[in-house]
Motif scaffolding. Structure first.
Motif, mmCIF file in Angstrom:
data_model
loop_
_atom_site.group_PDB
_atom_site.id
_atom_site.type_symbol
_atom_site.label_atom_id
_atom_site.label_comp_id
_atom_site.label_asym_id
_atom_site.label_seq_id
_atom_site.Cartn_x
_atom_site.Cartn_y
_atom_site.Cartn_z
ATOM 1 N N GLN A 157 -13.583 -66.304 -25.843
ATOM 2 C CA GLN A 157 -12.520 -65.571 -25.161
ATOM 3 C C GLN A 157 -13.064 -64.320 -24.447
ATOM 4 O O GLN A 157 -13.961 -63.666 -24.959
ATOM 5 C CB GLN A 157 -11.449 -65.141 -26.175
ATOM 6 C CG GLN A 157 -10.832 -66.268 -26.977
ATOM 7 C CD GLN A 157 -11.639 -66.693 -28.220
ATOM 8 O OE1 GLN A 157 -12.741 -66.204 -28.470
ATOM 9 N NE2 GLN A 157 -11.086 -67.662 -28.943
ATOM 10 N N ARG A 285 2.220 -65.441 -35.638
ATOM 11 C CA ARG A 285 2.558 -64.454 -34.613
ATOM 12 C C ARG A 285 3.094 -63.174 -35.241
ATOM 13 O O ARG A 285 3.558 -63.180 -36.381
ATOM 14 C CB ARG A 285 3.611 -65.047 -33.671
ATOM 15 C CG ARG A 285 3.042 -66.150 -32.746
ATOM 16 C CD ARG A 285 2.066 -65.551 -31.780
ATOM 17 N NE ARG A 285 1.391 -66.503 -30.925
ATOM 18 C CZ ARG A 285 0.104 -66.834 -31.041
ATOM 19 N NH1 ARG A 285 -0.604 -66.363 -32.048
ATOM 20 N NH2 ARG A 285 -0.462 -67.660 -30.166
ATOM 21 N N PRO A 292 1.031 -62.670 -29.819
ATOM 22 C CA PRO A 292 -0.192 -63.369 -30.250
ATOM 23 C C PRO A 292 -1.109 -62.477 -31.086
ATOM 24 O O PRO A 292 -1.024 -61.255 -31.018
ATOM 25 C CB PRO A 292 -0.845 -63.771 -28.929
ATOM 26 C CG PRO A 292 0.280 -63.817 -27.965
ATOM 27 C CD PRO A 292 1.180 -62.676 -28.377
ATOM 28 N N VAL A 293 -1.974 -63.112 -31.841
ATOM 29 C CA VAL A 293 -2.836 -62.402 -32.796
ATOM 30 C C VAL A 293 -4.295 -62.358 -32.376
ATOM 31 O O VAL A 293 -5.064 -61.544 -32.890
ATOM 32 C CB VAL A 293 -2.742 -63.074 -34.184
ATOM 33 C CG1 VAL A 293 -1.344 -62.937 -34.764
ATOM 34 C CG2 VAL A 293 -3.168 -64.542 -34.112
ATOM 35 N N GLY A 294 -4.681 -63.225 -31.409
ATOM 36 C CA GLY A 294 -6.098 -63.399 -31.073
ATOM 37 C C GLY A 294 -6.834 -62.092 -30.801
ATOM 38 O O GLY A 294 -7.845 -61.792 -31.440
ATOM 39 N N LEU A 298 -9.820 -60.711 -33.011
ATOM 40 C CA LEU A 298 -11.150 -60.873 -32.419
ATOM 41 C C LEU A 298 -11.676 -59.584 -31.788
ATOM 42 O O LEU A 298 -12.798 -59.181 -32.031
ATOM 43 C CB LEU A 298 -11.114 -62.006 -31.394
ATOM 44 C CG LEU A 298 -10.722 -63.381 -31.941
ATOM 45 C CD1 LEU A 298 -10.542 -64.382 -30.800
ATOM 46 C CD2 LEU A 298 -11.766 -63.880 -32.928
ATOM 47 N N ARG A 336 -6.057 -71.676 -41.354
ATOM 48 C CA ARG A 336 -5.725 -70.261 -41.611
ATOM 49 C C ARG A 336 -4.238 -70.141 -41.931
ATOM 50 O O ARG A 336 -3.828 -69.417 -42.836
ATOM 51 C CB ARG A 336 -6.093 -69.407 -40.386
ATOM 52 C CG ARG A 336 -7.567 -69.320 -40.085
ATOM 53 C CD ARG A 336 -7.875 -68.239 -39.057
ATOM 54 N NE ARG A 336 -7.276 -68.443 -37.750
ATOM 55 C CZ ARG A 336 -7.887 -69.056 -36.726
ATOM 56 N NH1 ARG A 336 -9.088 -69.587 -36.892
ATOM 57 N NH2 ARG A 336 -7.294 -69.181 -35.549
ATOM 58 N N HIS A 418 -3.344 -75.521 -25.811
ATOM 59 C CA HIS A 418 -3.689 -74.377 -26.676
ATOM 60 C C HIS A 418 -4.310 -74.945 -27.956
ATOM 61 O O HIS A 418 -5.061 -75.930 -27.908
ATOM 62 C CB HIS A 418 -2.400 -73.571 -26.915
ATOM 63 C CG HIS A 418 -2.603 -72.169 -27.367
ATOM 64 N ND1 HIS A 418 -3.028 -71.861 -28.636
ATOM 65 C CD2 HIS A 418 -2.407 -70.974 -26.748
ATOM 66 C CE1 HIS A 418 -3.117 -70.550 -28.769
ATOM 67 N NE2 HIS A 418 -2.737 -69.983 -27.648
#
Ligand code: SFD
Ligand code: AMP
Length: 656
Positions: A157, A285, A292-294, A298, A336, A418
């Motif tokens: 990403q 979420r 979003p959590v990404g 990250l 997860r 996704h």
């Protein structure tokens, strides 16, 4: 109940507009914008006409309508083989590795184009410090194409200032369409706010596409498109399950509520082969705003724990290994979720993501100015993508640098782009993969001339915005080859235009005819309003097909009970009413959602294992069963009989 008829007695007959083209792009999202750009490069020089028809306004339509704060698929220094392994691991071992490999080798070029077109991409400066995209542009830092270093949040990403991402990509697509329009001399080749509801097949060969029909959601017009080849790029499916959001919040979701499963329903009705429709995406979420959590996990390196402060992915690892073996080690997205749900069901919630600790840790080595910028980035992550989450923070007096936020697994969505892989069975590239994976034209479905991309292509997830655009480009080029190779072959559908218009406008005739029968137009024995029909579908899917109401649990017996209701819902849907064009849109969205939902349920019923713990569970087959089920589950639908034929297809590992 008497079948409904439409004699235009109670609603105004719409104008019927017929548009003839060569390559028809159904949708205006990432996939179709990629296809428009690429088709112009190959089709325009051949004098072929390209047309795009979008349900909304293309500048702000589809999943990227609100923008995005990251591009989740950019390979850069990573190998294509590693990309295939990453996707395979996250999707529990079953993917079409030919499709993923093929995409991996071209996706970065779409990202280069986005930057050429003005998308601000964060860069690393000479000292290795992060510079946001707008400043990187101002300071003319090298582009990715010229060796510039992106700011990676995760291995795949990269961060962007993406509020206007869709506007930028749509502009390039519209310029390509305009170039084609001028070159081919047609009056119009970009139709917005036209909702396509049915594909039409060749009258002599039902295995060949010949057109599509839909209606304007703003004017009394039915649009009939004649074409030789069509791309289904209409995204995924939202709102088939009961949502976590309720009443005034109903309509808040993570994936876009306007993507109503048209990709899956129209393809199924045309007899195209579907694949992995049992798969779904249940994103973890930020609660209530669906943020979003990404980027938080990250980029900001935030940690999530149960209410006891425990890392649930550590404490539940060995317990999970008992049922899911080696699959726990890659800690994929569904795994997860699974470990989070173990603690939630054990009453160890709420689950919190510690944004405060993450920002405080990051700010330890920063100047005051840098800390201010960091806090702004924390808010921008959502303001660029899921504005409502920033709204939830503000409404609850929450400052992410001071307090943690609660996480919640959302209701299920169907998608192929996704961290999910539902969709259509498509041909792959000729140069990579077994013969059975390729039947002539890359990304063509099992209906000749019908292509798909993005959320439409099944068994190959983790494409995201960039991958969907790149896949659209692959399809746009293949459609041109298909047209040129079949130039002499005429196609023509058999449907009568008047009958198509009557069918499409039936709900409006129904409302006109019966709404006066009762004192409240919502309560009427002759019809059901679309909002109520949607609620019925969501309730049945939630209770029998593993929604939030059952903690995603289902089984053979629950599904078979659910099928009884789904069959009745399909019958009752024929009695939907529509007071205006917006309700007509809602009525036809329901037709698509119902069929997409049924495909999902039929595939879950067929796959007798729990391949995606954390997304859904077969209570009667809780473990993963590689011996019997490491394969694709495919299906075809017969719209005349309403019967589904569901079957296995062999999985081939192509990358060691
Ligand atoms: O944060 C009809 N996605 C993310 N991708 C990334 O690369 N980075 C991110 O940061 C991502 N995040 C994210 C993402 C999505 C969403 C909703 C949020 C956050 C809140 C995923 C991508 O957006 C996604 O993979 C692609 O957009 C999928 O592309 P495509 O082309 O398959 O679907 P689309 O863009 O939604 O377009 C659909 C189009 O079809 C139109 N349409 N037109 C005519 N007739 C019909 N019947 C139609 N039905 C639909 C729509 O109007 C639209 O134009 S994060 O979560 O990871
Ligand atoms: P999301 O915000 O959940 O849509 O995820 C965006 C991207 O970040 C996707 O590529 C996810 O696979 C990835 N991602 C999200 N959460 C994690 C995590 N905890 N660990 C690794 N990758 C993650």
């Amino acid at each position: 109940m008497e079948p409904k008829v439409n004699n235009w007695e109670f609603c105004e007959k719409p104008e019927i507009v017929v548009h003839e083209t060569d390559l028809l792009l159904i949708g205006g999202g990432m996939a179709c914008c990629g296809a428009a750009y690429e088709a112009d490069r190959w089709a325009t020089p051949e004098g072929l006409r390209v047309t795009m028809v979008d349900k909304a306004a293309t500048d702000r339509s589809g999943a990227v309508a609100m923008g995005l704060s990251a591009i989740n698929t950019y390979l850069g220094e990573n190998s294509t083989e590693d990309y295939v392994r990453y996707v395979r691991n996250d999707l529990m071992g079953i993917t079409r590795e030919d499709l993923t490999f093929d995409l991996g080798r071209v996706v970065d070029d779409s990202v280069y184009l986005f930057e050429d077109w003005g998308l601000p991409i964060w860069k690393k400066d000479k000292e290795g410090k992060s510079v946001d995209g707008a400043r990187a542009q101002r300071e003319e830092m090298p582009s990715l194409r010229d060796g510039g270093t992106p700011v990676r949040s995760g291995r795949w990403q990269i961060m962007i200032n993406g509020e206007s991402y869709k506007v930028i990509v749509a502009e390039a697509a519209k310029l390509a369409l305009e170039n084609n329009r001028k070159a081919t001399g047609v009056d119009q080749n970009h139709f917005e706010r036209v909702f396509i509801v049915k594909l039409m097949l060749d009258k002599d060969d039902p295995k060949k596409v010949a057109g599509a029909v839909g209606f304007s959601v703003r004017e009394h017009k039915v649009y009939i498109f004649k074409c030789k080849t069509a791309l289904l790029g209409t995204g995924g499916c939202v709102n088939i399950f009961k949502t976590r959001s309720t009443a005034e919040g109903q309509g808040r979701a993570w994936f876009p509520v306007w993507n109503s499963g048209s990709n899956y329903a129209m393809a199924a009705e045309s007899g195209a082969e579907m694949t992995m429709m049992e798969n779904r995406f249940v994103p973890a979420r930020f609660k209530d705003g669906y943020g979003p959590v990404g980027a938080w996990f990250l980029l900001f390196k935030a940690k999530a724990t149960n209410a006891l402060g425990e890392d649930y992915c550590a404490t539940n690892l060995e317990e999970s290994r008992k049922l899911y073996g080696k699959y726990v080690d890659s800690l994929g997205t569904c795994m997860r979720n699974h470990m989070m749900m173990i603690d939630m069901k054990a009453g160890k919630g709420p689950i919190k993501i510690h944004t405060d600790v993450a920002l405080q840790t990051l700010s330890e080595t920063m100047s005051k100015k840098e800390i201010k910028h960091l806090e702004a980035e924390a808010w921008e992550d959502f303001l660029d993508m899921t504005i409502a989450q920033a709204g939830v923070w503000a409404a609850n007096n929450m400052e992410p640098e001071k307090v943690p936020s609660e996480l919640m697994p959302s209701e299920p969505y169907l998608l192929g782009s996704h961290a999910g892989c539902a969709g259509l069975w498509t041909s792959g590239p000729e140069d990579f993969g077994p013969d059975e994976y390729s039947w002539g034209y890359n990304r063509m479905t099992t209906i000749n001339g019908l292509f798909t991309a993005g959320d439409g292509v099944g068994a190959s997830g983790h494409k995201f915005s960039s991958g969907s655009h790149a896949e659209g480009r692959i399809a746009g080029k293949s459609m041109t080859s298909y047209f040129l190779d079949t130039k002499g072959e005429d196609v023509g559908y058999g449907e009568d235009h008047e009958e198509l218009a009557k069918e499409i406008y039936m709900p409006m005739e129904t409302f006109g005819k019966f709404s006066g029968y009762t004192t409240d137009p919502d309560i009427n024995p002759h019809y059901i309003r679309p909002a109520m029909m949607q609620q019925r579908l969501q309730k049945v899917m939630d209770e029998y097909v593993g929604g939030v109401g059952t903690w995603y649990m289902t089984s053979k017996t629950m599904l078979e009970e659910g099928f009884k209701y789904l069959v009745m819902i399909k019958e009752d849907a024929l009695h939907m009413s529509a007071e205006n064009l917006h309700e007509l849109l809602r009525a036809w969205e329901n037709f698509h959602r119902i069929l997409a939902g049924e495909a999902h349920a039929r595939h879950i019923h067929f796959r007798e294992e729990t391949r995606y713990p954390g997304y859904y569970y077969r209570g009667d087959f809780l473990a993963i069963d590689d011996e019997n089920w490491k394969c694709f589950v495919n299906s075809t639908y017969d719209k005349e009989t309403g019967e589904w034929d569901v079957f296995k297809r062999e999985y081939h590992q192509l990358v060691p």
